[in-house]
Design an enzyme around this catalytic site. Structure first.
Site, PDB file in Angstrom:
ATOM      1  N   ARG A 138      50.329  55.561  35.991  1.00  0.00           N
ATOM      2  CA  ARG A 138      50.245  56.832  36.070  1.00  0.00           C
ATOM      3  C   ARG A 138      49.235  57.359  36.493  1.00  0.00           C
ATOM      4  O   ARG A 138      49.822  58.041  36.971  1.00  0.00           O
ATOM      5  CB  ARG A 138      51.332  57.590  35.247  1.00  0.00           C
ATOM      6  CG  ARG A 138      52.528  57.523  34.624  1.00  0.00           C
ATOM      7  CD  ARG A 138      54.021  57.794  33.398  1.00  0.00           C
ATOM      8  NE  ARG A 138      52.684  57.997  32.262  1.00  0.00           N
ATOM      9  CZ  ARG A 138      53.634  56.804  31.144  1.00  0.00           C
ATOM     10  NH1 ARG A 138      53.998  55.966  31.782  1.00  0.00           N
ATOM     11  NH2 ARG A 138      52.799  56.095  30.154  1.00  0.00           N
ATOM     12  N   GLU A 177      48.805  49.840  18.343  1.00  0.00           N
ATOM     13  CA  GLU A 177      49.892  49.860  17.332  1.00  0.00           C
ATOM     14  C   GLU A 177      50.103  48.235  16.777  1.00  0.00           C
ATOM     15  O   GLU A 177      51.009  48.028  15.605  1.00  0.00           O
ATOM     16  CB  GLU A 177      50.056  50.946  17.165  1.00  0.00           C
ATOM     17  CG  GLU A 177      49.041  51.858  17.956  1.00  0.00           C
ATOM     18  CD  GLU A 177      49.388  52.135  19.357  1.00  0.00           C
ATOM     19  OE1 GLU A 177      50.642  52.598  19.526  1.00  0.00           O
ATOM     20  OE2 GLU A 177      48.689  52.434  19.432  1.00  0.00           O
TER      21      GLU A 177
END
Length: 176
Positions: A61, A98
């Site tokens: 993006r 994560e």
């Protein structure tokens, strides 16, 4: 900044990609010509006097506004991508996420020490991807590095700015 038109056109998708995450979907800004113009104009106003020579867009993006702004600034665009997507020799940086590790890369000949770089991505949350991109670009020893996001999550306790030195100039068009 927090332009009302941009905020009104920003889609929030609850529980995506997993429960508890409120995904900020910038594609609703990209598909709207007025929002694209507003973002381009606001970014241009911020960076027009900074001497930017190259904008590094973060996959994927980040490519959209990096390209639009580069045209307006008369700068080049450098793609920061996941491994195996760039055809020539690359420089890589790995980072912890994560749920594991990831790697990004830039062409080895994409940036010189004479460049003034703007790193651009759509969203600052934890700062992990942009920190890796920042560390990767620093390997090229450019004159200066600026950083920009369309959105910075400020009310979700993610503290993305804390990943960077206090001297790093970071801007965001929207704070949510």
């Amino acid at each position: 900044m927090n332009n009302k038109i941009l905020l009104d056109n920003l889609r929030c998708i609850p529980d995506f990609p997993e429960k508890g995450i409120n995904f900020r979907d910038v594609t609703t800004l990209f598909k709207n010509a007025e929002c694209l113009r507003i973002m381009e104009d606001e970014l241009y106003d911020i960076y027009k006097d900074k001497g930017i020579t190259k904008i590094v867009g973060i996959e994927s993006r980040g490519f959209v506004m990096a390209s639009a702004l580069a045209v307006k600034l008369g700068a080049g665009v450098v793609l920061c991508r996941k491994p195996g997507k760039l055809p020539a020799e690359t420089v890589q940086e790995s980072y912890t996420k994560e749920y594991g590790t990831d790697t990004i890369e830039i062409h080895k000949d994409a940036i010189s020490s004479d460049d003034v770089i703007l790193l651009h991505d759509d969203l600052l949350a934890t700062g992990g991807t942009m920190k890796a991109a920042y560390d990767l670009v620093k390997k090229f020893n450019p004159k200066k590095i600026y950083m920009n996001f369309i959105i910075e999550l400020v009310n979700e306790g993610l503290n993305g700015r804390e990943a960077f030195d206090k001297e790093t100039e970071i801007t965001a068009l929207l704070e949510v």
